[in-house]
Design an enzyme around this catalytic site. Structure first.
Site, PDB file in Angstrom:
ATOM      1  N   CYS A  81      -8.696 -13.147   5.662  1.00  0.00           N
ATOM      2  CA  CYS A  81     -10.149 -13.058   5.505  1.00  0.00           C
ATOM      3  C   CYS A  81     -10.737 -11.728   5.964  1.00  0.00           C
ATOM      4  O   CYS A  81     -11.961 -11.570   5.987  1.00  0.00           O
ATOM      5  CB  CYS A  81     -10.817 -14.203   6.274  1.00  0.00           C
ATOM      6  N   LYS A 146     -15.719 -23.730  11.397  1.00  0.00           N
ATOM      7  CA  LYS A 146     -14.772 -23.800  10.287  1.00  0.00           C
ATOM      8  C   LYS A 146     -13.369 -23.947  10.871  1.00  0.00           C
ATOM      9  O   LYS A 146     -12.867 -23.046  11.543  1.00  0.00           O
ATOM     10  CB  LYS A 146     -14.856 -22.549   9.416  1.00  0.00           C
ATOM     11  N   ARG A 156      -7.179 -22.966  -2.181  1.00  0.00           N
ATOM     12  CA  ARG A 156      -6.373 -21.748  -2.024  1.00  0.00           C
ATOM     13  C   ARG A 156      -5.499 -21.500  -3.234  1.00  0.00           C
ATOM     14  O   ARG A 156      -5.275 -20.354  -3.626  1.00  0.00           O
ATOM     15  CB  ARG A 156      -5.534 -21.841  -0.745  1.00  0.00           C
ATOM     16  N   LYS A 199     -17.073 -27.387   8.598  1.00  0.00           N
ATOM     17  CA  LYS A 199     -16.133 -27.406   7.473  1.00  0.00           C
ATOM     18  C   LYS A 199     -14.731 -27.627   8.010  1.00  0.00           C
ATOM     19  O   LYS A 199     -14.315 -26.906   8.917  1.00  0.00           O
ATOM     20  CB  LYS A 199     -16.195 -26.085   6.708  1.00  0.00           C
ATOM     21  N   SER A 225     -11.968 -29.089  -0.818  1.00  0.00           N
ATOM     22  CA  SER A 225     -11.133 -29.365  -1.994  1.00  0.00           C
ATOM     23  C   SER A 225     -10.100 -30.452  -1.756  1.00  0.00           C
ATOM     24  O   SER A 225      -9.839 -31.277  -2.643  1.00  0.00           O
ATOM     25  CB  SER A 225     -10.439 -28.079  -2.444  1.00  0.00           C
ATOM     26  N   TYR A 264     -17.532 -30.654  -4.367  1.00  0.00           N
ATOM     27  CA  TYR A 264     -17.025 -30.548  -5.731  1.00  0.00           C
ATOM     28  C   TYR A 264     -17.398 -31.774  -6.567  1.00  0.00           C
ATOM     29  O   TYR A 264     -17.238 -31.769  -7.783  1.00  0.00           O
ATOM     30  CB  TYR A 264     -15.498 -30.375  -5.706  1.00  0.00           C
TER      31      TYR A 264
END
Length: 277
Positions: A81, A146, A156, A199, A225, A264
């Protein structure tokens, strides 16, 4: 993931028109550049894929809120990141690039930026850069708590952002640690975050609840996800009622204290709520 696709710029208008028609109030953008490099230059290139996407969306739906994810993992060839020096993240170099990324997104038309790199001081660096460039009114949604979670796997793969060496545990949070999450959230608020985020969501409902009890601040939760894909996989096997389970899980996130849910499932839930399916 089922119902979720990588979209080229020429397909955005149709997708965004559907989002608006469903009454979804905002979209969160992640970019897939044509080329990656060690410093993630596609993230802060004024003509980068996300900046171009923001412009298309704003031409198509000026009133739709567009949130830019601010991180380098999708743009670096090593999948981490931030900037790597001697096999380690260089926090300070990364802050400069995150701030440049946020500014590029806002100048392209983003309504809000959401730093997700989990670098120390990222909210402050972005806030100061936006303010110095006349963007004082643009809000920042910090990925404050996170976690270094296994639930990110499907994303990913989709974003081709799996680290090429090591992992992200040196800068993302230990899943066993709830108290650190409170310190991270408190820090983001002190640095100027307008919204803070937890998250993932479902495996961290206790963190959301504790944060809601402690902080009177707008709170988001990211239904990630892996959480989405487990529901889809079980539904395809006929093991669960997909609609009822999805609504129950999202209700649990809301009940725990989230004001905003990033998911999602958004389009299908919007159809269910208005009675289309």
């Amino acid at each position: 993931m089922p119902g979720n696709f990588q979209l080229s710029l020429d397909m955005l208008e149709e997708e965004i028109s559907e989002v608006v028609d469903l009454g979804i109030p905002a979209v969160l953008l992640f970019g897939l550049p044509e080329e990656k490099d060690p410093v993630g230059s596609g993230a802060y290139d004024p003509e980068g894929i996300i900046q171009e996407a923001i412009r298309v969306i704003k031409q198509t739906a000026p009133n739709l809120m567009v949130v830019g994810d601010v991180c380098l993992c999708e743009y670096t060839d090593h999948g981490h990141c931030g900037v790597i020096e001697n096999q380690r993240i260089d926090n300070d170099q990364t802050l400069e690039l995150l701030a440049r990324t946020a500014l590029a997104q806002v100048q392209a038309g983003a309504d809000m930026v959401a730093p997700s790199a989990m670098m120390d001081g990222q909210v402050r660096a972005i806030r100061e850069t936006l303010d110095a460039n006349g963007e004082e009114t643009v809000p920042v949604m910090g990925y404050a708590a996170k976690y270094a979670s296994a639930f990110y796997g499907p994303f990913r793969v989709a974003a081709d952002s799996t680290p090429q060496f090591g992992d992200r545990r040196s800068y993302q949070m230990d899943p066993a640690n709830r108290r650190m999450a409170m310190r991270e959230i408190e820090s983001d608020i002190a640095e100027g975050a307008d919204i803070v985020m937890v998250k993932p969501a479902l495996a961290y409902l206790d963190v959301i609840k504790t944060a809601r009890d402690r902080f009177d601040h707008p709170m988001a939760a990211y239904n990630v996800s892996g959480e989405f894909s487990m529901v889809k996989g079980a539904a395809r096997q006929g093991w669960i009622d997909e609609k009822m389970v999805t609504l129950e899980l999202l209700t649990a996130i809301r009940r725990a204290g989230a004001d905003i849910i990033i998911s999602y499932h958004a389009k299908e839930v919007a159809r269910w709520l208005r009675g289309d399916e």
